[in-house]
Design an enzyme around this catalytic site. Structure first.
Site, short mmCIF file in Angstrom:
data_model
loop_
_atom_site.label_atom_id
_atom_site.label_comp_id
_atom_site.label_asym_id
_atom_site.label_seq_id
_atom_site.Cartn_x
_atom_site.Cartn_y
_atom_site.Cartn_z
N TYR A 255 -2.28 -1.57 10.08
CA TYR A 255 -2.67 -1.67 8.66
C TYR A 255 -1.31 -1.14 8.09
O TYR A 255 -0.67 -1.90 7.22
CB TYR A 255 -4.03 -0.94 8.09
CG TYR A 255 -3.95 -0.91 6.78
CD1 TYR A 255 -4.45 -2.25 6.06
CD2 TYR A 255 -3.51 -0.09 5.70
CE1 TYR A 255 -4.79 -2.35 4.60
CE2 TYR A 255 -3.58 -0.30 4.19
CZ TYR A 255 -4.03 -1.29 3.86
OH TYR A 255 -4.19 -1.54 2.41
N SER B 42 0.81 -1.26 0.18
CA SER B 42 0.18 0.07 0.08
C SER B 42 0.99 1.46 -0.06
O SER B 42 2.02 1.16 0.41
CB SER B 42 -0.78 0.04 1.10
OG SER B 42 -1.59 1.45 1.44
#
Length: 254
Positions: free
Chosen positions: A152, A139
Site C-alpha cells: 500500500y 496517502s
C-alpha cells in the site's frame, strides 16, 4: 478546481471517503457519478441519495474500466472531473512470499494500474474541455511508511510521483492535476480503522478537504493539517522520529 458546476466521476465511492466526498460535492451543486463493483450498494446509494448517479465498475479489471468509462462519457459527455478514489489496503508479512505476493499484486493492480487505466480513458476527452481536473488519491503513507502495509505504501508513493509528472506533462492543456493526500481516516479501509482513535473522523476530514478546494483553488496537493506530520517529516528533518511514532502508535492507517 472550482467547487461547483462540475460533472464528477468517482470510481470507488460506494463507502468511506469516496462516498462522503461524493455527497459533499453533490451538495455544492455538482453532478456526481459514483462508481463501484457491488450493484446492491449502488442501488442503495441511488435510493438514499436522489440525484447521485451510479455506474458499475471494477477498477481492478481493465475491461470493466474501459466499458464503464465509455458509458460515463456517453451518458454524461460534460464530465470534467475524475477522482480516482478506489483502493485497497492490506497488512502483509514479507518474510515469506506465499504470505504477501498475491496481496501485493492485487494492491498494485487496484491502486496503481486502476488509476492509470482510468486516466487513460478520460485524458483525451478532458483536453477538449475548457476546464477539467484529474484528482488522484495518494496517502500520508506515500511519504512515511507504515510497517504492516508495504505494498500500500509503495502504491501510494507511485501515485504521488505519477501525479507530479502528469502535472508537468499536462501543463500545456486545460487539465489540472490534483493529489488528495489523506491521513488515517475513520473508514473501513482496514479492519478496525473505523474505530481507531488515532484516525481522523470522516466528516471532519471531508469538511476540511472541501474547505481547501474552495479557498485554495490553485492547490496542487490537498493536504489537511493532520497529514502534514507524515508528509513533511523528511523536509523538517524529523523523518526517523515520525516513522517511529507512526509505527508505535497507529496499527492502521491510510
Amino acid at each position: 478546481m472550482d467547487i461547483t458546476g462540475n460533472t464528477v466521476f468517482i470510481p470507488g465511492a460506494t463507502s468511506g471517503i469516496g462516498l462522503a466526498l461524493a455527497l459533499a460535492l453533490r451538495e455544492r451543486g455538482n453532478t456526481v457519478i459514483v462508481g463501484g463493483r457491488r450493484t446492491e450498494l449502488l442501488e442503495r446509494i441511488a435510493a438514499e441519495h436522489p440525484g447521485v448517479e451510479t455506474v458499475r465498475i471494477d477498477t481492478a479489471d481493465a475491461t470493466s474500466i474501459a466499458e464503464a468509462s465509455k458509458d460515463v462519457l456517453a451518458r454524461y459527455p460534460q464530465t470534467n472531473v475524475l477522482i480516482t478514489m478506489a483502493g485497497v489496503m492490506r497488512a502483509e508479512d514479507w518474510h515469506r512470499p506465499e504470505s504477501f505476493l498475491a496481496s501485493a499484486e492485487d494492491t498494485v493492480t487496484t491502486n496503481v494500474l486502476g488509476p492509470i487505466r482510468l486516466i487513460a480513458a478520460f485524458v483525451e476527452h478532458f483536453q477538449t474541455l475548457p476546464d477539467a481536473t484529474i484528482m488522484t488519491v495518494s496517502s500520508g503513507l506515500a511519504f512515511t511508511p507504515l510497517k504492516i502495509t508495504p505494498s500500500y505504501n509503495s502504491s501510494k508513493a507511485a501515485i504521488h510521483m505519477l501525479s507530479e509528472t502528469l502535472r508537468l506533462q499536462l501543463a500545456d492543456t486545460s487539465v489540472q492535476v490534483l493529489e488528495l493526500e489523506p491521513p488515517s481516516v475513520q473508514t473501513d479501509l482496514m479492519p478496525g480503522q473505523a474505530e481507531n482513535e488515532h484516525a481522523m473522523p470522516l466528516a471532519e476530514y471531508v469538511a476540511e478537504v472541501m474547505s481547501i478546494i474552495e479557498t485554495q483553488p490553485d492547490a496542487r496537493e490537498i493536504q489537511v493539517e493532520r497529514v502534514k506530520f507524515l508528509r513533511y517529516g523528511e523536509a523538517r528533518g524529523d523523518y526517523d522520529q515520525v516513522v517511529a511514532m507512526l509505527n508505535a502508535e497507529d496499527p492502521h492507517g491510510k
